[in-house]
Scaffold this motif. Structure first.
Motif, mmCIF file in Angstrom:
data_model
loop_
_atom_site.group_PDB
_atom_site.id
_atom_site.type_symbol
_atom_site.label_atom_id
_atom_site.label_comp_id
_atom_site.label_asym_id
_atom_site.label_seq_id
_atom_site.Cartn_x
_atom_site.Cartn_y
_atom_site.Cartn_z
ATOM 1 N N PRO A 177 -16.641 70.526 39.032
ATOM 2 C CA PRO A 177 -17.341 69.597 39.953
ATOM 3 C C PRO A 177 -15.687 68.631 40.237
ATOM 4 N N GLN A 178 -15.071 68.872 40.976
ATOM 5 C CA GLN A 178 -13.562 68.343 41.220
ATOM 6 C C GLN A 178 -13.689 68.894 43.152
ATOM 7 N N VAL A 179 -13.234 67.788 44.097
ATOM 8 C CA VAL A 179 -12.826 68.262 44.878
ATOM 9 C C VAL A 179 -11.693 68.615 46.086
ATOM 10 N N PRO A 180 -11.573 69.967 46.026
ATOM 11 C CA PRO A 180 -10.120 70.563 46.594
ATOM 12 C C PRO A 180 -10.287 70.253 48.583
ATOM 13 N N TRP A 181 -8.887 69.942 48.927
ATOM 14 C CA TRP A 181 -9.444 69.472 49.979
ATOM 15 C C TRP A 181 -7.999 69.793 50.738
ATOM 16 N N THR A 182 -7.813 69.885 52.255
ATOM 17 C CA THR A 182 -6.586 70.192 52.441
ATOM 18 C C THR A 182 -6.482 69.204 54.023
ATOM 19 N N CYS A 183 -4.774 68.318 53.694
ATOM 20 C CA CYS A 183 -4.462 68.067 55.912
ATOM 21 C C CYS A 183 -3.611 68.830 56.503
ATOM 22 N N ASP A 184 -2.957 68.260 57.387
ATOM 23 C CA ASP A 184 -2.206 68.644 57.700
ATOM 24 C C ASP A 184 -0.792 67.667 57.679
ATOM 25 N N PRO A 185 0.042 67.910 57.878
ATOM 26 C CA PRO A 185 1.264 66.970 57.784
ATOM 27 C C PRO A 185 1.511 65.540 58.258
ATOM 28 N N SER A 186 0.421 65.092 59.510
ATOM 29 C CA SER A 186 0.710 64.315 60.012
ATOM 30 C C SER A 186 -1.286 63.601 58.757
ATOM 31 N N GLY A 187 -1.602 63.654 58.031
ATOM 32 C CA GLY A 187 -2.326 63.467 56.812
ATOM 33 C C GLY A 187 -3.926 63.129 57.416
ATOM 34 N N ASN A 188 -4.024 64.318 58.348
ATOM 35 C CA ASN A 188 -5.397 64.427 58.974
ATOM 36 C C ASN A 188 -6.351 65.231 58.002
ATOM 37 N N ILE A 189 -7.349 64.885 57.248
ATOM 38 C CA ILE A 189 -7.801 65.591 56.570
ATOM 39 C C ILE A 189 -8.830 67.587 57.683
ATOM 40 N N THR A 190 -8.597 68.218 56.322
ATOM 41 C CA THR A 190 -8.616 69.569 57.629
ATOM 42 C C THR A 190 -10.082 70.529 56.839
ATOM 43 N N SER A 191 -9.821 70.215 55.371
ATOM 44 C CA SER A 191 -11.012 70.684 54.882
ATOM 45 C C SER A 191 -11.299 70.211 53.364
ATOM 46 N N TYR A 192 -12.200 70.706 53.088
ATOM 47 C CA TYR A 192 -13.346 69.546 51.691
ATOM 48 C C TYR A 192 -14.389 70.674 51.436
ATOM 49 N N SER A 193 -14.342 70.707 49.953
ATOM 50 C CA SER A 193 -15.546 70.887 49.236
ATOM 51 C C SER A 193 -16.759 69.999 49.642
ATOM 52 N N LYS A 194 -17.880 71.013 49.794
ATOM 53 C CA LYS A 194 -19.749 70.155 49.333
ATOM 54 C C LYS A 194 -19.125 69.158 48.740
ATOM 55 N N ARG A 195 -18.994 69.202 47.548
ATOM 56 C CA ARG A 195 -19.315 68.491 46.399
ATOM 57 C C ARG A 195 -18.790 66.537 47.083
ATOM 58 N N TRP A 196 -17.668 66.913 48.155
ATOM 59 C CA TRP A 196 -17.237 65.000 48.711
ATOM 60 C C TRP A 196 -18.510 65.103 49.289
ATOM 61 N N LEU A 197 -19.167 65.875 49.756
ATOM 62 C CA LEU A 197 -20.710 64.897 50.913
ATOM 63 C C LEU A 197 -21.986 64.625 50.350
ATOM 64 N N GLU A 198 -21.791 65.729 49.081
ATOM 65 C CA GLU A 198 -22.410 65.248 47.983
ATOM 66 C C GLU A 198 -22.180 63.679 47.102
ATOM 67 N N LEU A 199 -21.271 63.475 46.855
ATOM 68 C CA LEU A 199 -21.041 62.706 46.276
ATOM 69 C C LEU A 199 -20.858 61.018 47.429
ATOM 70 N N THR A 200 -19.814 61.725 48.344
ATOM 71 C CA THR A 200 -20.627 59.809 48.812
ATOM 72 C C THR A 200 -21.574 59.582 49.718
ATOM 73 N N GLY A 201 -22.210 61.241 50.143
ATOM 74 C CA GLY A 201 -23.284 60.979 51.153
ATOM 75 C C GLY A 201 -22.879 60.808 52.378
ATOM 76 N N GLN A 202 -21.738 61.061 52.581
ATOM 77 C CA GLN A 202 -21.008 61.322 54.148
ATOM 78 C C GLN A 202 -21.498 62.967 54.989
ATOM 79 N N ALA A 203 -21.522 62.815 56.104
ATOM 80 C CA ALA A 203 -22.432 63.397 57.132
ATOM 81 C C ALA A 203 -20.919 64.603 57.129
ATOM 82 N N SER A 204 -21.401 66.477 57.906
ATOM 83 C CA SER A 204 -20.595 66.958 57.691
ATOM 84 C C SER A 204 -19.371 66.649 58.754
ATOM 85 N N GLY A 205 -18.198 67.023 58.629
ATOM 86 C CA GLY A 205 -16.718 66.440 59.582
ATOM 87 C C GLY A 205 -16.830 64.495 59.648
ATOM 88 N N GLU A 206 -17.943 64.192 58.856
ATOM 89 C CA GLU A 206 -17.260 62.762 58.874
ATOM 90 C C GLU A 206 -15.838 62.317 58.277
#
Length: 819
Positions: A177-206
């Motif tokens: 149920p948690q959402v793992p994620w990663t970002c680069d040293p500048s804070g740009n999100i680079t990966s996340y689990s599908k759970r975030w898209l299910e929660l927020t309704g955002q499209a893949s890549g958004e």
């Protein structure tokens, strides 16, 4: 009585059983009639530590070595000399075709084959890897088969479990149920689990980059981005709460985002790893709990109203919540706490019950509860970690927070406990630990890259000198003086390359050593004059040795090289002027060095102390790294100390460093202390060499490399010796067996396909003890682990004089032994 089985190696259960059996009634007949091919095969198999069997003759009578005996199981008592088909009748359908193919001359190799051997008489599932090879008789015809086998059941089942575990991990991540994620040293999100898209309704890549912030409550964006930016700037962990709009319901829920950075060897951040978890219910519960606490402070007298309010609030969370008064009676308890307590102890707690009375049947848990609650009731607020649940199953982990309850006037009236399930958080920490392990592996690979670069740089420099010199030597009109100069340059450069290779192998503890037992006192006194020449006249050398003998077993050449390396570093640290002290202490323990455990010993300690500039603390941890040097370019390779620690470690010791900037440095080399040898050599014994014996020898050269083989045979012929060249150990054995008295010595490479040089030498020592063997290698793991196995060793690259001296020495020693 004459030994009817002289070809069998001594010792071993199977060897004894073969000797004890009367073979005259079998198809093989008495052992004195057995063909030489069968004798050789049995001798090889019985001496080998790997599980093997031999099936020989028309009936394929079964032989095996000691390592094969456990595989036979209940068949062991009747298997020897019995037809192979009868021994393994239960699996003949599986192996029969393999046997048939082998008997027509085709070798068979199978990996991870499932066979039911029923070793205990019961069916079993086991996996095996084996090879079937045809065995030929004296006439060259296939007379049987030879099998080398090993059980792979544990590895096969382990790999299956690993695949299942990896599949389980993938499913766990997706269902988390948690959402793992990663970002680069500048804070740009680079990966996340599908759970975030299910929660927020955002499209893949958004959510990539900063797109994830679009899902936040507008009021929370400024604060969240400020906290996020501060962590990115400082490198401190991210921990921030914000609300996101849940696509399924349209409502906003509180989330908690946490992350930690992964760094490289310099401390620079490579990537951030984080997780987002739903804390909405906890947020509401904490808010209401704060309200409850404030209400309780105002209305502590209204106990009934208080308990009702607590119950209403506590039932809104899955956390385990309870409150006690100073007498350990329950003021309030929520359903989650009561359910968990009842599952564990079989009794359901109620308001007014004494907690310690409820735990009377479990004294251990009662004492633990008294200890932790007494702290809270005394006014201490703290957090602890514990487990609740059925002890027969995997229990979830909880974070226990204890807070004091106070009355209207601030007096303590009790305490409450809030237990939050943190099993997921602990799993996140486990995943973070695995990521850190991957980072450490990457750092190791980076160190390998640095080592490879240093080796390439130094060897390319040496090859440049050799290539340029050879090009000039090809000129027909080159003056003799210049020709001599270029030849000396090539010779010197080859010596430098050999030293570089030796230092690298020493650092890796892979150099072939030639250890001897010698007295360190005499060795230190003897090397003092050489060190005086190395360090120069402005260095005052002092040697301090104790009375009595002080023996070690080590390679004396490598020991002297280590001392020279330390002395040269000391000279450079003192800028060529000062006092250099060699000190020997015997019989002491090995202290703990660089985090490694010590040992009681006894050890000898050889210390080299200088009065130089000392080593800065920031450099001290790197001084043993290969190619690391603080000297100017061209003044050192950075391999001297690598050789010192490699030699000490490979010899069973270690090196300790003590340094103070501006005051000097002391390197202490520890080597295991040994007893002195039983007696000195007889005065009449000849030396290692017989300088006056220059007659031509017949030398069997064993070398698989064509270029090296041609060079070696030409070198020996130029020295006046006759040569026979065998390209592998098998061909060499055939040459020796054809005419054993033909050869005066064998000169063999160590690393070869098939039978290696060490195995060849050991076989020749067994079958032809009067034939001297000299081994040669540039590197061999077998020699690095076990000296030279008692054989003469000539290291590559070798010179004509080294080969000649080695031949004279082994021939003279063998003649003396024969005399």
């Amino acid at each position: 009585m004459a030994d009817l089985f002289p070809f069998l190696p001594p010792g071993g259960e199977t060897s004894a059983e073969i000797r004890a059996r009367d073979w005259s009634a079998t198809s093989l007949g008495p052992s004195e009639h057995w063909p030489q091919a069968l004798r050789n095969a049995l001798s090889l198999m019985l001496a080998y530590p790997t599980a093997m069997f031999l099936a020989w003759g028309p009936d394929l009578l079964c032989f095996y070595n000691d390592a094969y005996r456990p595989i036979l199981g209940y068949r062991l008592d009747t298997a020897l000399g019995r037809p192979f088909r009868e021994v393994w009748a239960s699996i003949w359908g599986d192996i029969g075709p393999l046997v048939d193919a082998t008997l027509v001359g085709e070798s068979q190799t199978l990996t991870d084959v499932m066979l039911d051997l029923s070793r205990t008489g019961q069916p079993e599932r086991s996996w095996w890897s084996f090879t079937y090879s045809p065995v030929r008789d004296d006439a060259g015809s296939v007379a049987g088969l030879f099998c080398v086998t090993a059980e792979t059941t544990d590895r096969v089942l382990g790999e299956a479990r690993l695949r299942e575990s990896e599949d389980h991990f993938r499913h766990t991540v997706e269902l988390n149920p948690q959402v793992p994620w990663t970002c680069d040293p500048s804070g740009n999100i680079t990966s996340y689990s599908k759970r975030w898209l299910e929660l927020t309704g955002q499209a893949s890549g958004e959510p990539d980059g900063a797109g994830w912030a679009k899902a936040l409550h507008p009021e929370d964006v400024p604060w969240t981005m400020t906290v996020f930016a501060a962590s990115l700037s400082s490198g401190e962990p991210v921990d921030v709460d914000y609300r996101i709009r849940v696509a399924a319901t349209g409502e906003y829920r509180w989330m908690r985002a946490r992350a930690r950075p992964r760094r490289d060897g310099t401390g620079a951040i490579l990537r951030w790893y984080g997780v987002v978890e739903d804390v909405h219910d906890r947020k509401l519960a904490e808010a209401r709990l704060r309200e409850v606490n404030e209400t309780l402070e105002r209305r502590v007298e209204a106990a009934l109203a208080q308990r009702k309010l607590w119950a209403d609030v506590f039932e809104t969370t899955d956390a385990l919540v309870a409150a006690l008064d100073p007498d350990y009676r329950l003021l309030a308890v929520n359903r989650a706490y009561a359910d968990e307590f009842e599952d564990i102890y079989g009794v359901r707690p109620e308001v007014g019950d004494g907690l310690l009375d409820l735990l009377a049947s479990n004294p251990e848990h009662r004492d633990a509860a008294r200890a932790v609650w007494s702290r809270a009731l005394a006014g201490e607020e703290f957090t602890a970690i514990g487990e609740f649940g059925d002890p027969t199953r995997r229990r979830p982990s909880y974070e226990l927070k204890f807070t004091a309850l106070r009355g209207p006037s601030g007096e303590r009236v009790g305490a409450f406990q809030y237990a939050q399930n943190i099993t997921g958080r602990l799993r996140d920490q486990e995943r973070l630990a695995r990521a850190e392990e991957a980072l450490r592996h990457a750092q190791k690979m980076e160190a390998v890259g640095q080592l490879t670069g240093g080796v390439a740089h130094d060897f390319n420099n040496l090859l440049t000198i050799i290539r340029s010199s050879v090009e000039f030597l090809r000129r027909p009109n080159l003056a003799e003086e210049r020709r001599t100069r270029y030849l000396e340059a090539v010779s010197d450069t080859v010596d430098r390359a050999a030293r570089l290779t030796s230092q690298l192998l020493a650092f890796a503890r892979r150099q072939p050593l030639k250890p001897e037992v010698f007295d360190l006192r005499e060795r230190l006194r003897g090397v003092a004059d050489m060190l005086n020449a190395v360090t120069g006249v402005r260095i005052r050398l002092a040697v301090e040795v104790p009375d009595g003998s002080c023996h070690v077993r080590a390679d004396p050449g490598q020991f002297e090289t280590a001392l020279i390396n330390l002395a040269v570093n000391a000279r450079d640290a003192m800028d060529g002027e000062g006092r250099l002290t060699l000190r020997l202490v015997c019989g002491g323990p090995l202290p703990s060095i660089r985090g490694h455990a010590g040992a009681p010993g006894p050890f000898t300690a050889v210390s080299v102390s200088d009065e130089g500039a000392g080593i800065p603390p920031g450099v001290l941890d790197r001084i043993f790294e290969p190619f690391f040097t603080t000297k100017e370019t061209g003044k050192g390779t950075g391999l001297g100390l690598s050789q010192v620690i490699g030699f000490a470690k490979q010899s069973g010791g270690d090196v300790e460093v003590a340094s103070e900037v501006g005051r000097g440095t002391t390197f202490t080399m520890y080597l295991p202390h040994v007893d002195p040898p039983a007696g000195a050599n007889d005065a009449g014994s000849p030396g290692a060499e017989a300088e006056d014996d220059e007659r031509g020898l017949c030398v069997l050269v064993v070398e698989d490399n064509l270029d090296v083989g041609r060079f070696c045979t030409q070198l020996l012929e130029d020295l006046g010796h006759g040569t026979v060249w065998a390209h592998n150990a098998e061909a060499a054995l055939a040459e020796v067996e054809r005419t054993p008295s033909r050869f005066d010595a064998v000169f063999s490479d160590v690393v070869m396909p098939g039978i290696g040089g060490v195995a060849l030498a050991q076989r020749l020592r067994t079958n032809h003890p009067g034939l001297p063997v000299i081994l040669t290698t540039g590197y061999s793991d077998a020699l690095a682990r076990d000296d030279a196995h008692g054989f003469e060793l000539v290291r590559k690259p070798y010179s004509a004089e080294q080969v000649a001296r080695a031949l004279r020495g082994v021939v003279a020693r063998h003649r003396h032994a024969s005399a």
